[in-house]
Design a protein around this motif. Structure first.
Motif, mmCIF file in Angstrom:
data_model
loop_
_atom_site.group_PDB
_atom_site.id
_atom_site.type_symbol
_atom_site.label_atom_id
_atom_site.label_comp_id
_atom_site.label_asym_id
_atom_site.label_seq_id
_atom_site.Cartn_x
_atom_site.Cartn_y
_atom_site.Cartn_z
ATOM 1 N N VAL A 213 -14.052 16.252 9.301
ATOM 2 C CA VAL A 213 -13.626 17.031 9.184
ATOM 3 C C VAL A 213 -12.740 17.661 7.714
ATOM 4 C CG1 VAL A 213 -13.782 17.538 11.843
ATOM 5 C CG2 VAL A 213 -11.053 17.760 10.330
ATOM 6 N N GLY B 296 -7.679 20.371 6.787
ATOM 7 C CA GLY B 296 -6.581 21.860 8.158
ATOM 8 C C GLY B 296 -7.648 22.231 8.757
ATOM 9 N N ARG B 297 -8.636 21.654 9.449
ATOM 10 C CA ARG B 297 -9.157 21.719 10.621
ATOM 11 C C ARG B 297 -8.941 20.780 11.578
ATOM 12 N NH1 ARG B 297 -13.962 24.880 10.773
ATOM 13 N NH2 ARG B 297 -13.746 24.815 12.912
ATOM 14 N N GLU B 298 -8.290 19.760 11.248
ATOM 15 C CA GLU B 298 -7.506 18.928 12.301
ATOM 16 C C GLU B 298 -7.279 19.315 13.235
ATOM 17 O OE1 GLU B 298 -6.775 19.567 8.910
ATOM 18 O OE2 GLU B 298 -6.556 17.144 8.352
ATOM 19 N N VAL B 299 -7.548 18.549 14.862
ATOM 20 C CA VAL B 299 -7.193 18.738 15.735
ATOM 21 C C VAL B 299 -5.993 17.432 16.941
ATOM 22 C CG1 VAL B 299 -9.537 20.107 16.185
ATOM 23 C CG2 VAL B 299 -8.941 17.610 17.060
ATOM 24 N N ALA B 300 -5.659 18.327 17.859
ATOM 25 C CA ALA B 300 -4.579 17.209 18.159
ATOM 26 C C ALA B 300 -5.697 16.167 19.221
ATOM 27 C CB ALA B 300 -3.678 17.805 19.324
ATOM 28 N N LEU B 301 -5.530 15.293 19.709
ATOM 29 C CA LEU B 301 -5.831 14.100 20.300
ATOM 30 C C LEU B 301 -4.832 13.667 21.412
ATOM 31 C CD1 LEU B 301 -7.622 11.222 17.420
ATOM 32 C CD2 LEU B 301 -8.682 13.502 18.536
ATOM 33 N N ASP C 41 -2.339 10.957 19.344
ATOM 34 C CA ASP C 41 -1.131 12.292 18.797
ATOM 35 C C ASP C 41 -0.170 12.427 20.213
ATOM 36 O OD1 ASP C 41 -1.722 13.283 16.001
ATOM 37 O OD2 ASP C 41 -3.466 14.296 17.052
ATOM 38 N N HIS D 285 -9.234 20.609 25.422
ATOM 39 C CA HIS D 285 -9.455 18.693 24.764
ATOM 40 C C HIS D 285 -10.584 18.184 25.158
ATOM 41 C CE1 HIS D 285 -5.153 17.884 23.459
ATOM 42 N NE2 HIS D 285 -5.708 19.577 23.020
ATOM 43 N N VAL E 121 -15.457 20.102 16.516
ATOM 44 C CA VAL E 121 -14.485 20.775 15.607
ATOM 45 C C VAL E 121 -14.769 22.104 14.802
ATOM 46 C CG1 VAL E 121 -12.510 20.640 14.175
ATOM 47 C CG2 VAL E 121 -13.055 18.996 15.632
ATOM 48 N N VAL F 207 -13.191 23.661 19.511
ATOM 49 C CA VAL F 207 -12.450 22.355 19.648
ATOM 50 C C VAL F 207 -10.697 23.129 19.567
ATOM 51 C CG1 VAL F 207 -13.815 21.813 21.366
ATOM 52 C CG2 VAL F 207 -13.010 20.100 19.685
ATOM 53 N N ASP F 208 -10.183 22.713 20.734
ATOM 54 C CA ASP F 208 -8.336 23.095 20.227
ATOM 55 C C ASP F 208 -8.139 21.027 20.358
ATOM 56 O OD1 ASP F 208 -7.115 25.424 20.434
ATOM 57 O OD2 ASP F 208 -8.496 25.542 22.448
ATOM 58 N N GLY F 209 -8.931 20.483 20.496
ATOM 59 C CA GLY F 209 -8.127 19.024 20.374
ATOM 60 C C GLY F 209 -9.567 18.408 20.812
ATOM 61 N N ILE F 210 -9.492 16.649 20.444
ATOM 62 C CA ILE F 210 -10.459 15.902 21.619
ATOM 63 C C ILE F 210 -9.473 14.744 22.331
ATOM 64 C CG2 ILE F 210 -11.806 14.488 21.158
ATOM 65 C CD1 ILE F 210 -12.653 15.437 18.923
ATOM 66 N N ALA G 92 -11.400 10.875 12.065
ATOM 67 C CA ALA G 92 -12.454 11.860 11.785
ATOM 68 C C ALA G 92 -12.086 13.543 11.585
ATOM 69 C CB ALA G 92 -13.535 12.125 13.008
ATOM 70 N N SER G 93 -10.970 13.067 13.008
ATOM 71 C CA SER G 93 -11.241 14.718 13.201
ATOM 72 C C SER G 93 -9.103 14.838 13.542
ATOM 73 C CB SER G 93 -11.659 15.325 14.064
ATOM 74 O OG SER G 93 -10.950 14.813 15.343
ATOM 75 N N GLY H 90 -0.651 11.939 14.681
ATOM 76 C CA GLY H 90 0.675 11.607 15.675
ATOM 77 C C GLY H 90 1.683 11.602 14.272
ATOM 78 N N LEU I 75 -4.785 25.796 19.431
ATOM 79 C CA LEU I 75 -4.679 25.368 18.066
ATOM 80 C C LEU I 75 -3.866 25.915 16.406
ATOM 81 C CD1 LEU I 75 -5.605 22.123 16.542
ATOM 82 C CD2 LEU I 75 -7.424 23.020 16.133
ATOM 83 N N LEU J 292 -1.087 23.271 6.000
ATOM 84 C CA LEU J 292 -1.803 22.580 5.198
ATOM 85 C C LEU J 292 -1.376 21.296 5.574
ATOM 86 C CD1 LEU J 292 -4.030 23.893 2.956
ATOM 87 C CD2 LEU J 292 -4.943 22.647 4.598
#
Lengths: 355, 104
Positions: A63, A66-71, A109, A318, A347, A352-355, B8-9, B13, B32, B48
């Motif tokens: 991604v 800045g587009r990272e999501v919580a897992l 996460d 998620h 994403v 989505v807010d998470g995966i 990837a995304s 953690g 999010l 960021l």
């Protein structure tokens, strides 16, 4: 000569497709999802974006910054040592080591503790052991630790459980008896899930992940929603995630309702609202992969369902992206090129807010 | 596969602020963007910076909320989570039951 792109089928097999074939599959997959659930199709820009992701020459895509999501996870942390024929690595290691590895090496996460069978029913006789494990894990980890298990209402029917098997009864046209058996199982499963989680919350669990909810149909989903509601009432700060088994709730009973809504036939954007109403914090749509269709077809279909759920859900979404769901090919070792493309599309297009 | 998703995304953690954002999604139902903004504000960062290992390593050590490596003398497990409670303004069940609940 026409340029062909390296891509996959839903079973992970490598195939080559032209740009036109990829676009055709993307449009068809998205249109089928929109038609089934009565939701919006993807826009031309979104189809273009998904085609770009699929045709990217890189092996691994990711991604934008800045587009990272919580897992969050479903069963993942028992896969280090688990070897029960479904994706375990078979490395001799405790579940604590599995969880700490996921936290500190795999950079997850959130993590979760789960029984090797990963269903609630087998946890009942060994709940004290699970509680001891949860206490030790809580003392040694920092990221949120859920207790994860499947409602798996099929275990409550003969020959595994106390109630007559509705599938057998329906074959004999005993429809009322089949529905009654499902009703009894809902009550029993709800009671078991609440009891188990009361114990685990006393042992410091952050919360519960009801994974693969609805696998045994509308009764299974009903029990999950009722357990969620009861637990939310007793533990206002508990983390609750409800992950689904498939894109549509199977109507094994057909008349089961929650909050005045018939559960059979609900699509992800409708499931999300009921999960929120029951008190869940996270909702996990599961869109099954068709192994006979291309990766493009499956991904467009999964993203279309998921995008609608993200828009209508009152709680974070998620999306499930394990083997055979969320556009990911259906095999135990899904190719990373396909996994990361599905991930980026979920994403950046579904939001989505998470995966 | 968790590694593929994480790279990837994922927010990664303890390497960054992934666990903190996840806690705000789970404890307050924050979507999010809202969860990231909340955590960034509490840490005095911009959004960021939440996934920048160079910045977050120092922030996590300063706040004593746990880092990915085993640093001698720094909070781990429940004490680290108790510090997270204070930083984020939330309650964590493990701290209630296994830390404060066990004290006289």
């Amino acid at each position: 000569m026409t340029t062909e792109y390296y891509t996959r089928m839903g079973d992970g097999r490598r195939v080559s497709q032209t740009r036109e074939q990829i676009y055709e599959d993307l449009k068809t997959g998205a249109a089928i999802a929109a038609d089934l659930a009565g939701i919006s199709e993807l826009s031309a820009d979104e189809i273009d974006k998904m085609a770009e992701i699929i045709m990217d020459p890189s092996i691994f895509v990711s991604v934008e910054r800045g587009r990272e999501v919580a897992l969050s996870m479903d069963g993942g942390t028992i896969r280090i040592d688990a070897d029960q024929g479904n994706s375990g690595c078979g490395i001799p290691a405790s579940r604590l080591i599995g969880l700490m590895t996921h936290e500190r090496v795999f950079c997850q996460d959130t993590i979760e503790l789960g029984h090797i069978d990963y269903s609630f029913k087998p946890v009942k006789p060994i709940v004290s052991h699970e509680c001891q494990n949860m206490e030790v894990i809580q003392q040694n980890t920092i990221v949120p630790v859920f207790y994860g298990a499947m409602p798996n209402m099929g275990l409550y029917y003969t020959p595994d459980g106390p109630y007559a098997n509705p599938s057998d009864l329906m074959r004999e046209f005993k429809i009322d008896e089949a529905m009654e058996s499902i009703d009894h199982s809902i009550e029993h499963l709800t009671r078991d899930m609440v009891w188990i989680m009361q114990k685990l919350m006393a042992s410091g669990a952050d919360g519960v992940n009801f994974d693969t909810s609805g696998a045994a149909g509308d009764g299974d989903f009903s029990a999950t929603l009722q357990a969620c509601e009861q637990l939310r009432s007793e533990f206002p700060d508990m983390y609750i995630e409800i992950g689904m088994a498939g894109e549509s709730v199977l109507g094994m009973h057909g008349s089961v309702e929650y909050a005045g809504k018939t559960l059979a036939g609900l699509w992800p954007h409708e499931q999300a609202k009921l999960c929120a109403k029951a008190g869940s914090n996270l909702y996990g749509p599961a869109i099954n992969t068709n192994t006979g269709k291309s990766f493009a077809w499956n991904l467009a279909r999964a993203v279309t369902f998921t995008k609608a759920a993200v828009i209508e859900s009152p709680i974070p979404v998620h999306v499930n992206m394990g083997m055979g769901v969320g556009g990911v090919p259906m095999l135990e070792t899904p190719p990373i090129d396909a996994v990361t493309r599905a991930n980026k599309a979920m994403v950046e297009i579904a939001g989505v807010d998470g995966i | 596969m968790p590694i593929a998703h994480s790279h990837a995304s994922g927010m990664k953690g303890l390497r960054t602020a992934g666990d903190l954002v996840a806690r705000m999604q789970c404890s307050k139902n924050m979507r999010l963007g809202e969860a990231k903004e909340y955590v960034a504000k509490k840490l005095g960062l911009d959004v960021l910076q939440l996934t920048d290992e160079h910045i977050m390593r120092e922030v996590r050590e300063e706040l004593n909320i746990g880092v990915i490596t085993s640093v001698t003398g720094k909070a781990k497990g429940l004490p680290a989570k108790a510090n997270i409670e204070e930083v984020l303004g939330i309650k964590i069940n493990g701290c209630e039951r296994l830390l404060r609940g066990q004290l006289p």
